[in-house]
Design an enzyme around this catalytic site. Structure first.
Site, mmCIF file in Angstrom:
data_model
loop_
_atom_site.group_PDB
_atom_site.id
_atom_site.type_symbol
_atom_site.label_atom_id
_atom_site.label_comp_id
_atom_site.label_asym_id
_atom_site.label_seq_id
_atom_site.Cartn_x
_atom_site.Cartn_y
_atom_site.Cartn_z
ATOM 1 N N PHE A 13 0.720 -1.199 -0.097
ATOM 2 C CA PHE A 13 -0.142 -0.017 0.034
ATOM 3 C C PHE A 13 0.842 1.195 -0.167
ATOM 4 C CE2 PHE A 13 -2.524 -3.377 1.928
ATOM 5 C CZ PHE A 13 -3.988 -3.275 0.914
ATOM 6 N N CYS A 14 0.238 2.251 -0.336
ATOM 7 C CA CYS A 14 0.892 3.584 -0.421
ATOM 8 C C CYS A 14 1.568 4.129 1.165
ATOM 9 C CB CYS A 14 -0.150 4.623 -0.590
ATOM 10 S SG CYS A 14 0.568 6.457 -0.372
ATOM 11 N N PRO A 15 2.814 4.567 0.760
ATOM 12 C CA PRO A 15 3.641 4.783 -0.148
ATOM 13 C C PRO A 15 4.622 3.893 -0.384
ATOM 14 C CG PRO A 15 4.540 5.895 1.626
ATOM 15 C CD PRO A 15 2.996 4.951 2.162
ATOM 16 N N GLY A 16 4.318 2.472 -0.283
ATOM 17 C CA GLY A 16 5.220 1.496 -0.570
ATOM 18 C C GLY A 16 6.044 1.428 -1.651
#
Lengths: 76, 129
Positions: A13-16
């Site tokens: 998931f963001c910001p991954g």
């Protein structure tokens, strides 16, 4: 000789996905192409935003069967 | 244009630490000058060897426990490593906890007082979590 590399950040998931891209970008050479795979919906807009902001180049950006494929060329 | 972003972390809940870490890492990644002041219940998570989970405040915090959500400590670390963000422990909180800087994680910067932090923050944005 410039290289091409795939970064598989699917299912994070963001910001991954952005962080994974940046980590690999630091290690890449100018002219190398990185292809980021992401299932995070925001990546399609957010990753190009970062790429433009820091001055790299978007080669292509498309969503195939729910996965964003964003190709970036390291420009500096 | 890069800007100066100052983040104050006070809460020890998962959602707030996560949001602060997300902003810190993304801002640092786009070249903003980022300083994170860690105080109150946010600081104990950065003591070396501590692996306690931050409690969720509500629904989203519970959802965030799933695989694929980058842990907040990893995001703060990336902010520091990839974007030169400064992670500054509050000197008062260190005094209260009776610990020194050496007992904190290696990415944590020098103990900082409010006067110094506020003077460095001048002219930038200040976000509190």
């Amino acid at each position: 000789m410039s290289e091409s590399k795939i970064i598989d950040a699917r299912d994070t998931f963001c910001p991954g996905p952005l962080m994974e891209l940046i980590t690999h970008m630091k290690q890449a050479n100018v002219g190398d192409t990185l292809e980021l795979l992401s299932t995070d919906e925001g990546s399609g807009a957010d990753v190009p935003e970062w790429v433009h902001k820091v001055g790299h180049e978007i080669v292509s950006n498309e969503k195939v069967e729910g996965v964003w494929h964003i190709k970036i060329r390291k420009a500096k | 244009m890069s800007q100066k972003i100052n983040i104050v972390c006070v809460s020890g809940t998962r959602e707030k630490l996560q949001m602060a870490a997300m902003i810190a890492s993304v801002a640092a990644a786009i070249g903003d000058e980022v300083s994170v002041f860690l105080s109150m219940n946010a600081l104990p998570y950065f003591v070396k060897g501590r692996t306690i989970d931050a409690p969720a405040e509500g629904e989203l915090g519970v959802l965030m426990a799933q695989k694929g959500v980058p842990p907040f400590k990893q995001l703060f670390q990336q902010a520091a490593e990839l974007g030169d963000a400064k992670l500054l422990p509050c000197s008062m909180a260190l005094d209260l906890m009776k610990i020194s800087k050496d007992e904190l994680d290696p990415e944590i910067g020098p103990p900082t007082g409010l006067t110094r932090f506020l003077s460095d923050a001048e002219g930038g944005q200040l976000l509190t979590f």
